[in-house]
Design a protein around this motif. Structure first.
Motif, PDB file in Angstrom:
ATOM      1  N   ASN A 135       0.847  -0.897   0.108  1.00 31.63           N
ATOM      2  CA  ASN A 135       0.216  -0.091  -0.054  1.00 31.63           C
ATOM      3  C   ASN A 135       1.042   1.245  -0.187  1.00 31.63           C
ATOM      4  OD1 ASN A 135      -1.920   1.572  -0.131  1.00 31.63           O
ATOM      5  ND2 ASN A 135      -2.078   1.084   2.301  1.00 31.63           N
ATOM      6  N   THR A 136       1.631   1.467  -0.754  1.00 34.88           N
ATOM      7  CA  THR A 136       2.644   2.795  -0.678  1.00 34.88           C
ATOM      8  C   THR A 136       2.107   3.819  -1.881  1.00 34.88           C
ATOM      9  OG1 THR A 136       3.944   1.451  -2.841  1.00 34.88           O
ATOM     10  CG2 THR A 136       5.044   1.132  -0.271  1.00 34.88           C
ATOM     11  N   LYS A 138       0.337   6.131  -1.659  1.00 30.18           N
ATOM     12  CA  LYS A 138       0.941   7.277  -1.253  1.00 30.18           C
ATOM     13  C   LYS A 138       1.675   8.562  -0.968  1.00 30.18           C
ATOM     14  CE  LYS A 138      -3.378   6.531   1.943  1.00 30.18           C
ATOM     15  NZ  LYS A 138      -3.887   6.798   3.206  1.00 30.18           N
TER      16      LYS A 138
END
Length: 142
Positions: A135-136, A138
């Motif tokens: 979940n990178t 951002k």
């Protein structure tokens, strides 16, 4: 005339529903989204660290990004008092995609042409991991 549903009728409905759900096809390993993380680690002297970081970004990262099957690259740096550690993590669609870049022996590290100038010791192996979660998004491009 109102009919009442008996407990036994509800039990039959629930058993039927449970059996129906149990036989539904589940997502198989081959249908799941799969990625492989390839991790390389190297160490430089403090004096050469900034130059090596630029070299990695100019020579190593573009080569990885351009390769077929590459999903992305991360370059990490850890400053220590007596040396600096670098880690490059590249993400791939499959082990076959990695083979198309480096050949059959994907566990072997393939140095950049000037690595001997910078690294304290040669890096001979890399590690591979199956990516279970990421979940990178951002972070974006830094």
């Amino acid at each position: 005339m109102k009919q009442r549903v008996t407990k036994s009728a509800w039990v039959i409905v629930l058993v039927f529903a449970a059996c129906f759900l149990a036989v539904q096809p589940k997502e198989s390993q081959s249908q799941q989204k799969v990625a492989i993380a390839r991790m390389w680690e190297g160490r430089t002297s403090v004096a050469k660290a900034d130059a090596y970081a630029r070299y990695l970004m100019d020579a190593g990262v573009p080569q990885l990004k351009a390769a077929s099957g590459n999903l992305g690259v991360e370059v990490l740096r850890r400053n220590n008092p007596d040396m600096v550690e670098f880690m490059v993590i590249s993400y791939w669609t499959s082990r076959e995609a990695i083979k198309s870049l480096v050949g059959e022996d994907i566990e072997r590290a393939y140095p950049l042409p000037r690595d001997r100038e910078f690294l304290l010791e040669p890096v001979t192996t890399v590690r591979h991991y199956l990516v279970l979660y990421t979940n990178t998004a951002k972070l974006g491009n830094m």
